[in-house]
Design a protein around this motif. Structure first.
Motif, PDB file in Angstrom:
ATOM      1  N   TRP A   1      -5.375  -1.573   8.523  1.00 53.65           N
ATOM      2  CA  TRP A   1      -4.805  -0.785   7.442  1.00 53.65           C
ATOM      3  C   TRP A   1      -3.789  -1.494   6.508  1.00 53.65           C
ATOM      4  N   SER A   2      -4.198  -1.835   5.177  1.00 54.09           N
ATOM      5  CA  SER A   2      -3.359  -2.491   4.227  1.00 54.09           C
ATOM      6  C   SER A   2      -3.284  -2.043   3.264  1.00 54.09           C
ATOM      7  N   LYS A   3      -2.241  -1.692   2.672  1.00 59.73           N
ATOM      8  CA  LYS A   3      -2.154  -0.732   1.345  1.00 59.73           C
ATOM      9  C   LYS A   3      -1.128  -1.586   0.185  1.00 59.73           C
ATOM     10  N   PRO A   4      -1.966  -2.057  -0.713  1.00 59.23           N
ATOM     11  CA  PRO A   4      -1.136  -2.832  -1.602  1.00 59.23           C
ATOM     12  C   PRO A   4       0.142  -2.149  -2.307  1.00 59.23           C
TER      13      PRO A   4
ATOM     14  N   LEU B   1       1.823  -2.328   2.608  1.00 57.64           N
ATOM     15  CA  LEU B   1       2.172  -1.703   3.859  1.00 57.64           C
ATOM     16  C   LEU B   1       0.897  -1.986   4.827  1.00 57.64           C
TER      17      LEU B   1
ATOM     18  N   LEU C   1      -0.729  -1.523   8.767  1.00 60.52           N
ATOM     19  CA  LEU C   1      -0.733  -0.781  10.098  1.00 60.52           C
ATOM     20  C   LEU C   1      -1.780  -1.426  10.948  1.00 60.52           C
TER      21      LEU C   1
ATOM     22  N   ALA D   1     -10.182   1.493   6.839  1.00 61.13           N
ATOM     23  CA  ALA D   1      -9.300   0.711   6.296  1.00 61.13           C
ATOM     24  C   ALA D   1      -8.619   1.317   5.115  1.00 61.13           C
ATOM     25  N   TYR D   2      -7.748   0.826   4.389  1.00 62.44           N
ATOM     26  CA  TYR D   2      -7.087   1.527   3.265  1.00 62.44           C
ATOM     27  C   TYR D   2      -8.226   1.425   2.048  1.00 62.44           C
TER      28      TYR D   2
END
Lengths: 563, 563
Positions: free
Chosen positions: A182-185, A192, A194, B29-30
């Motif tokens: 999980w990658s949040k811009p 971020l 995880l 995923a995000y």
């Protein structure tokens, strides 16, 4: 010690079957890996008719020792509805020892993951399938079903329902991936990020409370749904129908052990006469899931009191067939006659109330009065059961004295349109075999309403005169809403009536069969395609089998970490 | 009258969003279609900051007339935790009129099918999204959240959770095809052939019982899950947090109407002070689904008493952070300080108990004693909240006098490691703004146990000295099992400790965040990826959002006919 059955072997052997089951529940086209014909057995390790019969005979008078911990006694007293004393005894458990022992293997079973659990379950079903002839006799001599029905409904059809539950359980568990990145811009800053792990975890121990009439067919969905979702399963059979489920538990324990898991993940809880351990077990904190088939009274009690558990019940309803008109009068009568006769109406799906306009119906043979329709149905039943051998093969035996008493009392409820006959069974002279009774009632009379608005389990049906088809539709609605229904049937050539009946079934959540005149009957459902019950009316709080039947037997635990 | 929004238009407009949501819940995923940044709004019909503020201001002192049938009075008395009297009134319903009216449109809504229902729901969310600035003020002035949090958690994050529920509801309904052709071979005879129709049918009316602190975030999953599965939805907001849900109902009614459906499919049930209509509504036979967020006591009451309904509860738990060791001491302390401070700890996910070995922990900065860790955490909170403007932006306001009373009482429970400070809010002088208190307790003392084993909702946390990390793991297990937990955090560099904590979380079904030191906090979850709660421990009987959350809100009715 290395497992005798490796995960790799089991997946190679059974993944194709699982995939076909997954496809079948998605398309709901016909499919079954379990042959219906008795002659299909006898090769590739399966028992043929003679070997199955011999295996069953060898069980009589023996002790079924499952090797369970906490066995403090041996109990059993099954007497076949066909008159044989089975003489088989089973372990009686000290539950304070057995329940903790059942939890010991849960971690390894959870860690195996959804796919391994699924193929282990398929292996259990495969070994049961190989012994279908043996199980058929066990089901016959506990339920009173005739051999062919015990063979099919207690064998392949039950195995199908078990496999269907395995498929639903598997697909539900793999909807969430094992891991996710999980990658949040964050605009100009670094995202971020995880790593997430998702693990299906069981609720605890599932309790399956079996019934007398369909020990395997009604027992397998809950057993396999709970086991495939990582739970241990304790099977509490009906005291009159222990053997088929004891053999099932035996096979499950054997396969679990060979696959390197703790056999105590599946155990049997047989009881002494009158012990009533279902209530005790249902209140134990270790029991987190309950699957129950039986009376409305105890089902309602479980739903209200077993608050620590997810409770899935199939109780009782009042099944209606609405008769408005038909383009195949003969086909309708013969189809309904079969539905009434099969297993002496001792199915939760057998029609009870025939709602027929008192002014009669339109048919392809011209108009028929109420009395003519009822007489026609009576004649069709008589014709179907005229030959004693055929009657025995269809009716089976009356499962217990309560059913016989209800049958005898039914003649006092109204005018008897078809009297019940006693049929002798040359092979089993002590079997109580009876043809169905049909009683005429008036839908408008309050005294009659008391009869047709109560479930009368067994070979009793009511021909209820109603003012009109519109009246019948409203009575259908009220019956489903107040009493529940496992099945609804309707015969009509009128589009408006058909729409009304459908709308009632949609609004009251009942499963509808329309204009059946051939070889499919309202009281039969096919796994992978038909839902058994809806879970949306008082007859049952769950359907066999859908997402809701499996989704709450496990939970998903997430562990997340920074990358 | 033709609908202003056609099905075709809605599908063209929103199907891509639905498809992306379906993909997101599968990959986890995000993803989010709802911008988090306030400046992202103001174009394409969405309100910018000024317009949103103006829209909110224009609501103050007005009557929100939803045009609901059965309105017999106007009620409302919300006072913002920031001191403003909202002066907004809402319809008070005669439920004997409103509930039947809500059922009138259910057939058309059911007949619309899963896809149309989904895109109508997405349109509702889109219009709410366009008014995020307005909703942010409504959430801020009912929950006491600071503006930025009210904006994000009450706006895009809540909308995400609503859309997630729509996606789960949609995919669950289309698992079974609309129709199937079933053909069963019969050897040399013609096959048995049936045509089957499968229709998802709603249970009835869903009741959403909103909470004070997260009216939209906690309200949207149940609202949209029930609506998307064909049910009508009655929203009963918390009396202190009516406005955000009243606006939501208003938007939903407007969209339903424009799309040609009955707006009464969604309605509001505001109440007079002390009226307690949740209990009355929960017992009504028309209410077949209940979604509740709030106290354990009332949640347990609903589960035990609203027997005619499927009940989904998010209650209270005791959240633990286990502190064993860390490779980023500063990061750990600053991450935890933020978790404690955010919205003054008034989240069901805020950590309460920090379990720290009394002999201290290993860190990248060398060993730290118990007292040093607690002092470090206190300093980190102090540092984070040292500037009043920043403190106000993080803490928000204390939502109600009960939280303030608990905060004040907490200092009597043990040695105060960090005292709560009063912060003044220049913009809203009447706001009650407080920094968190940290109290030291001894895990081995029975008196202290009474404190740390009870939920103390608000800005109160306990630093609990334990004998060892193994001791902490066991206390963690007992806390989850007995009290439930919405979240668990752990800091450790020891693989064995990590495995033990994970195993406890898997066995007790709690969601675990490991070694968070950056910009993700244990008390925040992201829709489409993280599960909120597990549904497997006493804190909540459902998780947001999974298959089990939606699968029993509808049933599938089958109609089968001979070919």
């Amino acid at each position: 010690m290395a497992a005798e059955l490796t995960a790799h072997e089991l997946i190679a052997k059974h993944r194709p079957t699982l995939d076909q089951a997954l496809e079948a529940i998605r398309t709901r086209a016909y499919w079954s890996p379990h042959p219906e014909h008795p002659k299909a057995y006898g090769e590739n390790g399966s028992l043929d008719a003679a070997a199955g019969k011999a295996a069953f005979d060898a069980l009589l008078g023996t002790r079924v020792d499952l090797g369970q911990p906490g066995t403090d006694d041996w109990v059993g007293g099954e007497v076949s509805p066909y008159g044989i004393e089975l003489g088989v005894t089973y372990p009686h458990a000290d539950i304070d020892t057995l329940l903790p022992a059942m939890r010991a293997g849960q971690r390894a079973w959870r860690e195996a993951g959804a796919e391994i659990r699924a193929v282990v379950c398929v292996e259990i079903l495969k070994r049961i399938s190989d012994r279908t002839h043996e199980f058929a006799h066990a089901v016959m001599h506990t339920s009173g079903q005739a051999f062919m029905m015990a063979f099919q409904a207690g064998g392949p059809h039950a195995q199908d329902r078990g496999l269907e539950a395995v498929a639903y359980a598997y697909v539900e568990q793999v909807r969430t991936p094992d891991t996710a990145e999980w990658s949040k811009p964050q605009g100009k800053r670094d995202p971020l990020a995880l790593t997430k792990q998702f693990t299906p975890v069981p609720r605890g121990i599932g309790l399956v409370i079996g019934c007398n009439t369909f020990p395997t067919w009604n027992g397998y969905p809950g057993l396999f749904a709970s086991l495939a979702t990582g739970n241990a399963v304790l099977v509490k059979p009906h005291p009159r129908a222990v053997l088929p489920l004891a053999l099932t538990v035996q096979v499950a324990r054997e396969v679990l052990d060979e696959a390197g898991f703790d056999p105590n993940l599946v155990a049997l809880a047989a009881e002494r006469p009158g012990e009533g351990i279902a209530k005790t077990l249902a209140g134990r904190p270790e029991i987190r899931i309950i699957d129950y088939t039986g009376s409305t009274e105890f089902g309602d009690w479980l739903e209200a009191n077993a608050r620590q558990a997810q409770v899935y019940t199939e109780k009782a309803g009042v099944n209606t067939v609405l008769v408005d008109s038909t383009s195949d009068y003969k086909g309708m009568l013969s189809n309904l006659a079969f539905s009434l006769s099969l297993y002496s109406g001792q199915m939760c799906t057998t029609p009870q109330n025939f709602l027929i306009p008192r002014d009669g119906i339109r048919t392809d043979e011209g108009p028929r009065t109420f009395d003519e329709v009822v007489a026609g149905l009576a004649r069709a039943v008589d014709g179907l059961l005229g030959d004693d051998a055929r009657a025995n093969a269809l009716l089976g035996a009356i499962v217990n004295p309560d059913v016989k008493a209800r049958l005898e009392a039914a003649t006092g409820l109204g005018e008897v349109a078809l009297a019940s006959r006693e049929i002798s069974n040359p092979e089993f002279p002590d079997a109580v075999v009876r043809t169905p009774v049909i009683v005429k009632l008036d839908g408008a009379k309050p005294d009659d309403e008391a009869a047709y608005m109560s479930e009368c389990f067994g070979p009793v049906s009511f021909a209820v005169a109603v003012d009109s088809s519109a009246d019948a539709v409203e009575l259908l609605r009220r019956t489903i809403r107040e009493k529940g229904a496992m099945t609804v049937g309707a015969y009509t050539t009128d589009e408006e009536v058909e729409r009304s009946v459908q709308e009632v079934c949609l609004e009251e959540a009942a499963q509808l069969s329309l204009n059946l005149t051939g070889g499919v009957y309202v009281n039969q459902t096919a796994a992978f395609s038909d839902f058994h019950g809806s879970g949306g009316n008082p007859a049952a709080n769950a359907a066999l089998c859908d997402g809701a039947f499996v989704a709450n037997r496990f939970r998903v635990v997430e562990v997340r970490r920074e990358v």
